[in-house]
Design an enzyme around this catalytic site. Structure first.
Site, mmCIF file in Angstrom:
data_model
loop_
_atom_site.group_PDB
_atom_site.id
_atom_site.type_symbol
_atom_site.label_atom_id
_atom_site.label_comp_id
_atom_site.label_asym_id
_atom_site.label_seq_id
_atom_site.Cartn_x
_atom_site.Cartn_y
_atom_site.Cartn_z
ATOM 1 N N SER A 156 0.826 -1.196 0.000
ATOM 2 C CA SER A 156 0.000 0.000 0.000
ATOM 3 C C SER A 156 0.868 1.257 0.000
ATOM 4 O O SER A 156 1.595 1.525 -0.944
ATOM 5 C CB SER A 156 -0.967 -0.021 1.178
ATOM 6 O OG SER A 156 -1.924 1.005 1.078
ATOM 7 N N ASP A 310 -3.121 6.631 -3.301
ATOM 8 C CA ASP A 310 -1.884 6.058 -2.780
ATOM 9 C C ASP A 310 -1.400 5.017 -3.795
ATOM 10 O O ASP A 310 -2.070 4.764 -4.807
ATOM 11 C CB ASP A 310 -2.098 5.491 -1.372
ATOM 12 C CG ASP A 310 -3.025 4.293 -1.349
ATOM 13 O OD1 ASP A 310 -3.830 4.138 -2.292
ATOM 14 O OD2 ASP A 310 -2.965 3.503 -0.384
ATOM 15 N N ASP A 312 -1.308 1.798 -4.258
ATOM 16 C CA ASP A 312 -2.150 0.693 -4.730
ATOM 17 C C ASP A 312 -3.578 1.144 -4.990
ATOM 18 O O ASP A 312 -4.453 0.322 -5.260
ATOM 19 C CB ASP A 312 -2.105 -0.492 -3.774
ATOM 20 C CG ASP A 312 -2.793 -0.225 -2.445
ATOM 21 O OD1 ASP A 312 -2.753 0.932 -1.985
ATOM 22 O OD2 ASP A 312 -3.360 -1.174 -1.864
ATOM 23 N N ASP A 314 -6.118 2.199 -3.320
ATOM 24 C CA ASP A 314 -7.318 1.925 -2.535
ATOM 25 C C ASP A 314 -7.703 3.123 -1.666
ATOM 26 O O ASP A 314 -8.803 3.166 -1.112
ATOM 27 C CB ASP A 314 -7.174 0.656 -1.696
ATOM 28 C CG ASP A 314 -6.073 0.702 -0.654
ATOM 29 O OD1 ASP A 314 -5.275 1.657 -0.643
ATOM 30 O OD2 ASP A 314 -6.004 -0.242 0.173
#
Length: 557
Positions: A156, A310, A312, A314
């Protein structure tokens, strides 16, 4: 664990390292570990840290630094984790493939491909996403493909030296509310036990590389995401965007185009995936300086709003022009704006947030006659909110996570959140209004709910334990000269302490993903005579004083 300073301890450490080295399937990490062993005794502290214990498979899966040894992310640890996961699925007769996604971090693709080989070696079908893609696409694929489970290889918004391994459950094991959602207890401890039961890695059978899905899966996600907003509505909006060197750009721009918006202006220096994240200290839009290039582009292009994912994708951050400069909206501000927007669109069902998010959503739901629930921190809990009588309509957490369409993705989704923010902003713009203006209208109606966070990054995790012990042993009787009316200690279910007065709230907890101690602060200030600026000023001053008092209560200042 031996410190490595004594002869016996050093010999034991060396032997443990050699056993691990002999079983490591990756020549690169074998060489890395061999060099550390060869430097003994000078490398004793480093080797001790690498063998301080295995990475624990918790409700966030695995996450740690890329390095050889059991206390790191590497091919050996991933092989063991994958073998434990597929054994756990087999023991529960979970039908369906294992679907695997990955981001563009160092090692992500190799970890995903190894997971597929472990799955097929155990006789389970494995399918991989076609390329590095956002985490929400993996969560969508678990539901779309009727998978037994999903694995997303990502860390992440962690620093570039980290990687991680998240698990999502399919319908059979996740149930109606947890299909395509992250795991929760007891699944995490059961999978952890299955991982520890894996024998030598040399005995783990590896099969074929599985099936690589085509772009039709991505197209399906984009179609579904674009349908989250109303088909008809204003689309006149100038947008600046950054994926922060992550994997969000192609999917977000395709989704915006499919929904009828113009292509956002993308920060050139951060547009392509880059696992080293060269332009930011931490690839997290919440971190100071992370969105400087974004707001500069927004200013240059005359944008109406600026959006950041961010790495990734999400999470979603939003910046707006305010008083002649650009301001990042707090997660709670975006969360409330989205909730209010969906409520005004007629979205029925349960609205949910977490114990560390603003209490304003509770107030709005009470005023508008909508069911509300508050959960522990994390989307694994938000998407399972309520007792099942009301379907989840919307959930958010203050850490820039929003689920605006639970039937599309049962997790936070930075792509659909960004699109819904754009729909709201375009609608307001068509009326000559703004996001900040709508926030003022809500404050006038429900009071100013000002939130902030005191976050302390540590090198030694024992400092976090010490601070939590300090505040538990010396819990303050007052906050901002108001008596503390309730104290909730959520141990042993969660390491969380909540303090409340008539107009303030403090929630203290360790971070679940980073070496940080976090205190979430809230001050509620009534608005008199529509003087929202005055109420905001008083609330800001109170928040600053509350930060000081909270730091003292934690013993960190």
């Amino acid at each position: 664990m031996a410190t490595g300073t004594g002869t016996t301890g050093l010999d034991e450490l060396r032997e443990r390292a050699r056993i691990w080295l002999d079983d490591d399937p990756d020549p690169a990490t074998r060489d890395e570990l061999r060099q550390v062993i060869d430097r003994l005794p000078g490398s004793a502290a480093e080797l001790t840290d690498r063998f301080a214990g295995p990475l624990t498979f918790g409700t966030a899966g695995l996450r740690g630094p890329l390095r050889a040894g059991p206390n790191g992310m590497n091919l050996a640890v991933v092989t063991q984790a994958a073998a434990g996961l597929v054994a756990w699925l087999a023991a529960r007769d979970a039908d369906g493939p294992l679907v695997i996604g990955y981001d563009a971090r160092h090692g992500s693709r190799a970890f995903a491909e190894q997971t597929a080989r472990v799955a097929t070696g155990a006789g389970r079908e494995a399918v991989l996403l076609p390329r590095p893609l956002p985490t929400p696409v993996l969560a969508y694929a678990v539901r779309r493909l009727g998978a037994a489970a999903g694995v997303m290889v990502t860390a992440s918004h962690n620093p570039p030296q980290d990687n991680g391994y998240k698990v999502y459950l399919g319908t059979a094991l996740g149930g109606p509310s947890g299909a395509g959602a992250q795991i929760v207890p007891p699944a995490d401890t059961e999978i952890e036990a299955a991982i520890r039961a894996v024998g030598p890695l040399s005995a783990v059978p590896l099969g074929d590389p599985g099936t690589v899905l085509g772009e039709d899966l991505v197209e399906s996600y984009v179609d579904s995401a674009a349908a989250v907003i109303d088909r008809d509505g204003p689309r006149d909006l100038t947008i600046a965007y950054t994926p922060l060197h992550g994997v969000g750009a192609t999917v977000l721009t395709a989704t915006f185009a499919r929904a009828g918006f113009g292509t956002p202006a993308v920060v050139t220096e951060q547009a392509a995936p880059d696992p080293d994240f060269p332009t930011v200290s931490f690839p997290n839009p919440e971190e100071p300086g992370a969105t400087d290039l974004l707001t500069a582009l927004a200013e240059q292009t005359g944008a109406d709003i600026a959006i950041a994912n961010d790495p990734d994708a999400d999470r979603c951050a939003v910046a707006v022009p305010d008083g002649g400069k650009w301001r990042m909206l707090r997660g709670d501000e975006v969360g409330i704006l989205l909730a209010d927007h969906l409520i005004r669109r007629g979205r029925a069902g349960l609205y949910a947030t977490t114990i560390v998010s603003s209490s304003m959503l509770r107030t709005i739901c009470a005023a508008r006659g909508l069911p509300f629930d508050e959960t522990l921190t994390g989307f694994k809990w938000i998407v399972r909110a309520g007792a099942g009588d009301e379907p989840l309509a919307y959930g958010y957490e203050e850490a820039l996570g929003y689920c605006v369409a639970p039937d599309h993705v049962r997790d936070k989704d930075g792509i659909t959140a960004a699109l819904t923010v754009a729909e709201l902003a375009a609608g307001l713009k068509a009326e000559g209004r703004t996001l900040t203006g709508r926030l003022d209208e809500l404050a006038a109606e429900f009071g100013v709910h000002a939130t902030d966070q005191l976050s302390v990054r540590v090198d030694d995790l024992s400092e976090i334990d010490a601070a939590m012990t300090h505040i538990r042993n010396r819990t303050p009787d007052t906050l901002l000269d108001e008596p503390v009316t309730s104290t909730e200690d959520l141990l042993p279910a969660a390491d969380v302490l909540i303090l409340r007065t008539a107009s303030t709230r403090v929630v203290v907890r360790p971070s679940g993903t980073e070496p940080k101690l976090k205190a979430y602060l809230e001050v509620i200030e009534p608005v008199a005579a529509d003087d929202v600026p005055g109420a905001r000023g008083r609330a800001a001053a109170s928040l600053q004083a509350l930060r000081t008092e909270t730091a003292a209560a934690l013993g960190i200042w």
